[in-house]
Design a protein around this motif. Structure first.
Motif, mmCIF file in Angstrom:
data_model
loop_
_atom_site.group_PDB
_atom_site.id
_atom_site.type_symbol
_atom_site.label_atom_id
_atom_site.label_comp_id
_atom_site.label_asym_id
_atom_site.label_seq_id
_atom_site.Cartn_x
_atom_site.Cartn_y
_atom_site.Cartn_z
ATOM 1 N N PHE A 126 3.704 -37.393 50.619
ATOM 2 C CA PHE A 126 3.782 -37.931 49.271
ATOM 3 C C PHE A 126 4.485 -39.282 49.317
ATOM 4 C CE2 PHE A 126 3.268 -33.409 48.475
ATOM 5 C CZ PHE A 126 2.357 -33.405 47.441
ATOM 6 N N ALA A 127 4.214 -40.127 48.343
ATOM 7 C CA ALA A 127 4.820 -41.459 48.308
ATOM 8 C C ALA A 127 6.340 -41.374 48.161
ATOM 9 C CB ALA A 127 4.234 -42.280 47.168
ATOM 10 N N ASP A 128 6.788 -40.439 47.359
ATOM 11 C CA ASP A 128 8.220 -40.250 47.151
ATOM 12 C C ASP A 128 8.446 -38.901 46.466
ATOM 13 O OD1 ASP A 128 7.524 -40.685 44.454
ATOM 14 O OD2 ASP A 128 8.176 -42.761 44.511
ATOM 15 N N GLN A 129 9.706 -38.588 46.203
ATOM 16 C CA GLN A 129 10.037 -37.301 45.605
ATOM 17 C C GLN A 129 9.429 -37.158 44.208
ATOM 18 O OE1 GLN A 129 14.192 -36.422 45.724
ATOM 19 N NE2 GLN A 129 13.997 -34.510 44.598
ATOM 20 N N ALA A 130 9.399 -38.234 43.446
ATOM 21 C CA ALA A 130 8.828 -38.174 42.096
ATOM 22 C C ALA A 130 7.333 -37.845 42.158
ATOM 23 C CB ALA A 130 9.046 -39.495 41.366
ATOM 24 N N HIS A 131 6.637 -38.398 43.140
ATOM 25 C CA HIS A 131 5.210 -38.108 43.315
ATOM 26 C C HIS A 131 5.014 -36.631 43.648
ATOM 27 C CE1 HIS A 131 1.321 -38.886 45.786
ATOM 28 N NE2 HIS A 131 1.019 -38.561 44.551
ATOM 29 N N LEU A 132 5.852 -36.097 44.515
ATOM 30 C CA LEU A 132 5.820 -34.662 44.839
ATOM 31 C C LEU A 132 6.032 -33.827 43.579
ATOM 32 C CD1 LEU A 132 6.035 -32.157 46.810
ATOM 33 C CD2 LEU A 132 8.475 -32.677 46.881
ATOM 34 N N CYS A 133 7.037 -34.159 42.800
ATOM 35 C CA CYS A 133 7.339 -33.390 41.585
ATOM 36 C C CYS A 133 6.181 -33.428 40.587
ATOM 37 C CB CYS A 133 8.612 -33.914 40.929
ATOM 38 S SG CYS A 133 10.102 -33.602 41.883
ATOM 39 N N ARG A 134 5.623 -34.611 40.366
ATOM 40 C CA ARG A 134 4.490 -34.730 39.438
ATOM 41 C C ARG A 134 3.296 -33.916 39.907
ATOM 42 N NH1 ARG A 134 5.825 -40.084 39.760
ATOM 43 N NH2 ARG A 134 3.991 -40.510 41.077
ATOM 44 N N THR A 135 3.008 -33.981 41.190
ATOM 45 C CA THR A 135 1.842 -33.283 41.723
ATOM 46 C C THR A 135 2.028 -31.773 41.654
ATOM 47 O OG1 THR A 135 1.416 -35.163 43.184
ATOM 48 C CG2 THR A 135 0.326 -33.090 43.730
ATOM 49 N N ILE A 136 3.212 -31.289 41.986
ATOM 50 C CA ILE A 136 3.472 -29.848 41.879
ATOM 51 C C ILE A 136 3.351 -29.408 40.427
ATOM 52 C CG2 ILE A 136 5.270 -28.071 42.063
ATOM 53 C CD1 ILE A 136 6.083 -29.318 44.714
ATOM 54 N N ARG A 137 3.884 -30.200 39.514
ATOM 55 C CA ARG A 137 3.810 -29.833 38.099
ATOM 56 C C ARG A 137 2.360 -29.777 37.623
ATOM 57 N NH1 ARG A 137 7.740 -32.162 33.611
ATOM 58 N NH2 ARG A 137 9.086 -31.607 35.325
ATOM 59 N N VAL A 138 1.519 -30.697 38.066
ATOM 60 C CA VAL A 138 0.101 -30.690 37.689
ATOM 61 C C VAL A 138 -0.588 -29.433 38.203
ATOM 62 C CG1 VAL A 138 -2.118 -31.808 38.182
ATOM 63 C CG2 VAL A 138 -0.168 -33.180 37.453
ATOM 64 N N HIS A 139 -0.305 -29.046 39.441
ATOM 65 C CA HIS A 139 -1.006 -27.923 40.065
ATOM 66 C C HIS A 139 -0.414 -26.559 39.704
ATOM 67 C CE1 HIS A 139 -3.901 -29.914 42.778
ATOM 68 N NE2 HIS A 139 -3.096 -30.937 42.599
ATOM 69 N N VAL A 140 0.887 -26.496 39.469
ATOM 70 C CA VAL A 140 1.549 -25.208 39.257
ATOM 71 C C VAL A 140 2.061 -25.044 37.822
ATOM 72 C CG1 VAL A 140 3.436 -23.712 40.092
ATOM 73 C CG2 VAL A 140 2.219 -25.174 41.688
ATOM 74 N N GLY A 141 2.329 -26.170 37.169
ATOM 75 C CA GLY A 141 2.831 -26.104 35.802
ATOM 76 C C GLY A 141 4.335 -26.035 35.702
ATOM 77 N N GLN A 142 5.015 -26.170 36.839
ATOM 78 C CA GLN A 142 6.477 -26.138 36.855
ATOM 79 C C GLN A 142 6.992 -27.127 37.880
ATOM 80 O OE1 GLN A 142 7.215 -21.961 37.610
ATOM 81 N NE2 GLN A 142 7.378 -21.576 35.428
ATOM 82 N N THR A 143 8.256 -27.490 37.738
ATOM 83 C CA THR A 143 8.880 -28.413 38.687
ATOM 84 C C THR A 143 9.190 -27.689 39.994
ATOM 85 O OG1 THR A 143 11.142 -27.912 38.018
ATOM 86 C CG2 THR A 143 9.978 -29.652 36.776
ATOM 87 N N PRO A 144 9.422 -28.432 41.071
ATOM 88 C CA PRO A 144 9.802 -27.792 42.332
ATOM 89 C C PRO A 144 11.056 -26.925 42.207
ATOM 90 C CG PRO A 144 9.150 -30.037 42.755
ATOM 91 C CD PRO A 144 9.193 -29.860 41.257
#
Length: 72
Positions: free
Chosen positions: A45-63
């Motif tokens: 991932f580009a950075d931690q924020a990108h990881l958080c956004r992507t997880i939220r899109v796919h799972v619906g919750q933050t890491p």
């Protein structure tokens, strides 16, 4: 190649790649990994924020929310 992938798999190459990376992130979170920046870098991932956004899109919750659910 991207169009052929989408046609065959039914999702874009980016969406599929992110789904795979989110799956790996969930495994690491369930194992107790708490360093979001390192996790993001390890998984491409580009950075931690990108990881958080992507997880939220796919799972619906933050890491953090996911980690709490997986470790309790």
């Amino acid at each position: 190649m991207s169009r052929a992938f989408s046609r065959e798999m039914g999702v874009s190459l980016t969406h599929y790649r992110n789904r795979v990376r989110v799956g790996r992130a969930l495994e690491r979170l369930s194992a107790g990994d708490t360093d979001g920046a390192r996790l993001a870098a390890d998984l491409g991932f580009a950075d931690q924020a990108h990881l958080c956004r992507t997880i939220r899109v796919h799972v619906g919750q933050t890491p953090t929310e996911v980690r709490m659910l997986l470790t309790h």
